[in-house]
Design a protein around this motif. Structure first.
Motif, short mmCIF file in Angstrom:
data_model
loop_
_atom_site.label_atom_id
_atom_site.label_comp_id
_atom_site.label_asym_id
_atom_site.label_seq_id
_atom_site.Cartn_x
_atom_site.Cartn_y
_atom_site.Cartn_z
N VAL A 1 -8.85 2.31 -6.83
CA VAL A 1 -9.04 3.75 -7.01
C VAL A 1 -9.64 3.97 -8.39
O VAL A 1 -9.15 3.43 -9.39
CB VAL A 1 -7.70 4.50 -6.90
CG1 VAL A 1 -7.87 5.97 -7.22
CG2 VAL A 1 -7.10 4.32 -5.52
N PHE B 1 -7.52 1.55 -10.79
CA PHE B 1 -6.17 1.20 -10.35
C PHE B 1 -6.23 0.40 -9.06
O PHE B 1 -7.06 0.67 -8.20
CB PHE B 1 -5.34 2.47 -10.08
CG PHE B 1 -5.02 3.27 -11.30
CD1 PHE B 1 -3.89 3.01 -12.04
CD2 PHE B 1 -5.85 4.30 -11.69
CE1 PHE B 1 -3.59 3.76 -13.16
CE2 PHE B 1 -5.57 5.06 -12.81
CZ PHE B 1 -4.43 4.79 -13.55
N LYS B 2 -5.32 -0.55 -8.92
CA LYS B 2 -5.15 -1.27 -7.66
C LYS B 2 -4.02 -0.58 -6.90
O LYS B 2 -2.95 -0.33 -7.46
CB LYS B 2 -4.79 -2.73 -7.90
CG LYS B 2 -4.55 -3.49 -6.61
CD LYS B 2 -4.45 -4.97 -6.86
CE LYS B 2 -4.15 -5.75 -5.62
NZ LYS B 2 -5.01 -5.56 -4.50
N VAL B 3 -4.27 -0.27 -5.66
CA VAL B 3 -3.25 0.37 -4.82
C VAL B 3 -2.29 -0.71 -4.33
O VAL B 3 -2.71 -1.69 -3.73
CB VAL B 3 -3.88 1.12 -3.63
CG1 VAL B 3 -2.81 1.69 -2.73
CG2 VAL B 3 -4.81 2.21 -4.13
N ASN C 1 0.62 0.03 -2.48
CA ASN C 1 1.23 0.41 -1.22
C ASN C 1 0.31 1.38 -0.48
O ASN C 1 0.44 2.59 -0.61
CB ASN C 1 2.61 1.04 -1.48
CG ASN C 1 3.39 1.29 -0.21
OD1 ASN C 1 2.84 1.27 0.89
ND2 ASN C 1 4.68 1.53 -0.36
N GLU C 2 -0.63 0.84 0.29
CA GLU C 2 -1.61 1.69 0.98
C GLU C 2 -0.98 2.59 2.03
O GLU C 2 -1.51 3.65 2.34
CB GLU C 2 -2.70 0.82 1.61
CG GLU C 2 -3.60 0.18 0.58
CD GLU C 2 -4.78 -0.54 1.18
OE1 GLU C 2 -5.30 -0.10 2.22
OE2 GLU C 2 -5.19 -1.56 0.59
N LYS D 1 1.61 4.42 1.75
CA LYS D 1 1.97 5.70 1.12
C LYS D 1 0.78 6.65 1.03
O LYS D 1 0.94 7.87 1.06
CB LYS D 1 2.54 5.47 -0.28
CG LYS D 1 3.89 4.82 -0.30
CD LYS D 1 4.95 5.79 0.08
CE LYS D 1 6.32 5.18 -0.10
NZ LYS D 1 7.39 6.10 0.25
N LEU D 2 -0.42 6.10 0.93
CA LEU D 2 -1.62 6.95 0.84
C LEU D 2 -1.92 7.67 2.14
O LEU D 2 -2.66 8.65 2.15
CB LEU D 2 -2.83 6.11 0.43
CG LEU D 2 -2.77 5.47 -0.95
CD1 LEU D 2 -4.05 4.70 -1.22
CD2 LEU D 2 -2.53 6.51 -2.03
N GLU E 1 4.86 11.03 -4.90
CA GLU E 1 4.87 9.64 -5.36
C GLU E 1 4.37 9.50 -6.79
O GLU E 1 4.48 8.45 -7.40
CB GLU E 1 4.01 8.77 -4.43
CG GLU E 1 4.44 8.80 -2.98
CD GLU E 1 5.87 8.33 -2.75
OE1 GLU E 1 6.36 7.47 -3.51
OE2 GLU E 1 6.51 8.85 -1.81
N ILE F 1 3.16 2.62 -6.67
CA ILE F 1 2.03 2.87 -5.78
C ILE F 1 0.74 2.24 -6.32
O ILE F 1 -0.04 1.67 -5.57
CB ILE F 1 1.80 4.40 -5.61
CG1 ILE F 1 3.08 5.07 -5.10
CG2 ILE F 1 0.64 4.67 -4.67
CD1 ILE F 1 3.51 4.64 -3.73
N VAL F 2 0.51 2.37 -7.63
CA VAL F 2 -0.72 1.86 -8.23
C VAL F 2 -0.41 1.08 -9.50
O VAL F 2 0.61 1.29 -10.15
CB VAL F 2 -1.71 3.00 -8.57
CG1 VAL F 2 -2.23 3.69 -7.33
CG2 VAL F 2 -1.08 4.00 -9.52
#
Length: 65
Positions: free
Chosen positions: A3, A14-16, A18-19, A21-22, A31, A41-42
């Protein structure tokens, strides 16, 4: 998934973590209520600070007046 988040001082990637949750877009803001929740999350991978105001504004497109 990565992201991109741009601010007035620079941009962050940012690296996600927990996809899933998106996918819950109606309550996604919950979140990110605290830094601790957001860290689940990120994860910040990179932050690039703008050199100066000219660089920060270089990508903006202003409509004619």
């Amino acid at each position: 998934m990565l992201v991109l988040f741009e601010t007035s001082v620079g941009y962050a990637i940012f690296k996600v973590l927990n996809e899933k949750k998106l996918q819950e877009v109606d309550s996604l803001w919950k979140e990110f209520e605290t830094p601790e929740k957001a860290n689940k999350i990120v994860k910040l991978k990179h932050f690039e600070k703008f050199q100066d105001t000219a660089e920060a504004l270089a990508g903006l497109i202003f409509p004619p007046m």
